[in-house]
Design a protein around this motif. Structure first.
Motif: not given
Lengths: 218, 296
Positions: A1-30
């Motif tokens: 993730m590029k530093i420039a993409e981070i605006q507010i602490p804790g705020m995720l880039s769009r791409k990262e948010a997508d990754l996170r959604t995909a990841f969490l949805n997959s993890v809850h099936l384990i």
């Protein structure tokens, strides 16, 4: 993730948010997958891993990066491909985190995004395995190796010939591929199942984060 | 005792010795094995780590067929054992996955209701047959044979199965019953490298070398294993390991059923011993020796 993409602490880039959604949805099936939020960063996973010395991100760091909001780096690391699935980390984790299963999830995400490791073609072996198996319902080792070396370089295959000959001498090489009787039914099952295995970020939108109890920001 | 038998792909090709010896030993001890009708590959670790629903659906196809028979499934391959157990656990745990998997299986008129138990022959030997019965059938005690018991990863991890996950004792107890000796072998649960032997050879060779080294240093005559892939990595790659590390390993890698079979007085061709690359001299001596328990 590029530093420039981070605006507010804790705020995720769009791409990262997508990754996170995909990841969490997959993890809850384990089964027990949501334990990932209980990591205490003790490093038992890394200490137990027989291959952590070859990883750019150790298993402990992998969980830390997920929590810091940088799944992108994990997906691009060689860690997920070096894992030999020995389950030592998962067995010993004092917080019962399913580390190996989580690495599988990340591997699937990397494959879906066509992010592959340099130098060791794990994905080529996986593709060859799946191709060989989908065709016959059972695995035939010589065929698997042929597919694999077509993908990765025929010259490499020559180094396997002495071993193949030794196996053949002992009557341990089956050249004809075994085929299951109900291969048509088997293919129907696979065709149907593949509908469910769409790239996670497409299939996942329906769920969001509540099942894991870990809030995705952004 | 009757079981559904799921050999798995590698036992029908590269590891025929394991298949033959497993059937012989269990038959000799009074088990009836019925090969699962039209079974398919379980998908192994590879499929599981790449496509989830598909891998679960094809693994569950086997379980659904077994469920109709109503018997426990016995599978000697460590990878099949883990994958089938894992598939069962996943769909049992999640209605969402079970619905998906059953939607796939209904294409061919199958359904899975999560009632099948997947077992390993070692589990069956210890817990169903029992060591007392094994002792009754003992014909050639393995006196003086020193064994390094190598469990590998997949039958003891990830979930608690039939034995302890950090210090399993099943094989040690079994071999003690039939007269063999265990050697100190701290690497008994260490990974051999698995499929990395194909994709990332340097990493896997090192892991396998450590296991061979530990066994030989502690004076083992052979390594007993339960896993086809471990047997392949440790045995067939021994030459390569010696070349790469300048070592001189020469240790036979036998399936635990092959060693047990010799003690039960079974013939070489019933145990597939001729299919191994290295012969265990001490085991051969015992094999050629006379029977002690002629009455059986």
């Amino acid at each position: 993730m590029k530093i420039a993409e981070i605006q507010i602490p804790g705020m995720l880039s769009r791409k990262e948010a997508d990754l996170r959604t995909a990841f969490l949805n997959s993890v809850h099936l384990i089964p027990g997958g949501d334990k990932i939020k209980a990591c205490i960063q003790c490093g038992t996973c890394t200490g137990s891993c027989p291959l952590s010395y070859l990883m750019d991100i150790t298993p402990r760091e992998l969980v830390a990066l997920f929590r810091a909001g940088d799944i992108d780096s994990i997906i691009k690391s060689r860690t997920i491909w070096v894992c030999a699935s020995c389950y030592s980390c998962q067995t010993r984790c004092p917080q019962s985190i399913k580390v190996t299963d989580i690495i599988y999830t990340l591997k699937r995400m990397a494959m879906n995004r066509k992010v592959y490791p340099k130098k060791f073609p794990v994905h080529s072996l996986s593709d060859s395995f799946i191709k060989s198996m989908n065709a016959f319902g059972r695995l035939n080792e010589p065929r698997l190796m042929v597919y694999y070396f077509i993908k990765t370089g025929i010259w490499k295959g020559f180094s396997f010939l002495p071993l193949a000959l030794r196996l053949m001498k002992k009557g341990r090489l089956e050249l004809t591929a075994p085929k299951i009787k109900d291969i048509n039914g088997f293919r129907k099952i696979i065709k149907k199942a593949q509908e469910f295995d769409m790239p996670l970020e497409i299939a996942a939108r329906a769920y969001r984060e509540e099942a894991v109890g870990y809030k995705a920001v952004g | 005792m009757k079981y559904s038998y799921y050999p798995g792909c590698s036992l029908h090709s590269v590891h025929k010795g394991y298949d033959i010896s497993c059937r012989s030993v269990l038959n000799c001890l009074g088990c009836e094995l019925k090969e699962l009708e039209d079974w398919n590959c379980c998908g192994a670790t590879i499929y599981m780590s790449i496509k989830r629903t598909t891998s679960l659906a094809i693994a569950t196809r086997n379980l659904a067929i077994a469920e109709k028979e109503g018997l426990d499934v016995v599978t000697p391959c460590s990878s099949c054992y883990t994958i089938l157990n894992k598939a069962h656990k996943y769909v049992k745990n999640s209605e969402e996955l079970l619905d998906k998997v059953n939607a796939c299986l209904s294409e061919v008129g199958l359904e899975y209701n999560c009632t099948v138990r997947v077992r390993h022959p070692l589990d069956v030997l210890i817990n169903d047959i029992g060591l007392e019965i094994v002792k009754l059938h003992l014909k050639k005690p393995l006196n003086g044979l020193k064994i390094a018991n190598y469990y590998g990863c997949q039958i003891v991890r990830p979930d608690k199965g039939f034995d302890d996950r950090e210090n399993p004792r099943s094989m040690e107890n079994l071999f003690e019953t039939i007269g063999a000796e265990e050697v100190y072998f701290p690497n008994k649960l260490r990974c051999c490298g698995g499929m990395l032997m194909t994709t990332y050879e340097d990493a896997a060779l090192k892991l396998s070398e450590e296991i061979l080294d530990s066994a030989e240093e502690n004076g083992a005559d052979c390594i007993a294993t339960t896993c086809p892939l471990c047997q392949m990595n440790l045995e067939a790659y021994q030459q390569k390991i010696n070349k790469k590390f300048g070592t001189n390993h020469h240790i036979p890698i036998l399936f635990f059923t092959q060693i047990l079979g010799v003690a039960l007085g079974l013939k070489e061709e019933e145990l597939g011993l001729e299919k191994n690359f290295y012969r265990c001299e001490k085991l051969d001596e015992i094999y050629k020796g006379s029977l002690v328990n002629e009455s059986l």
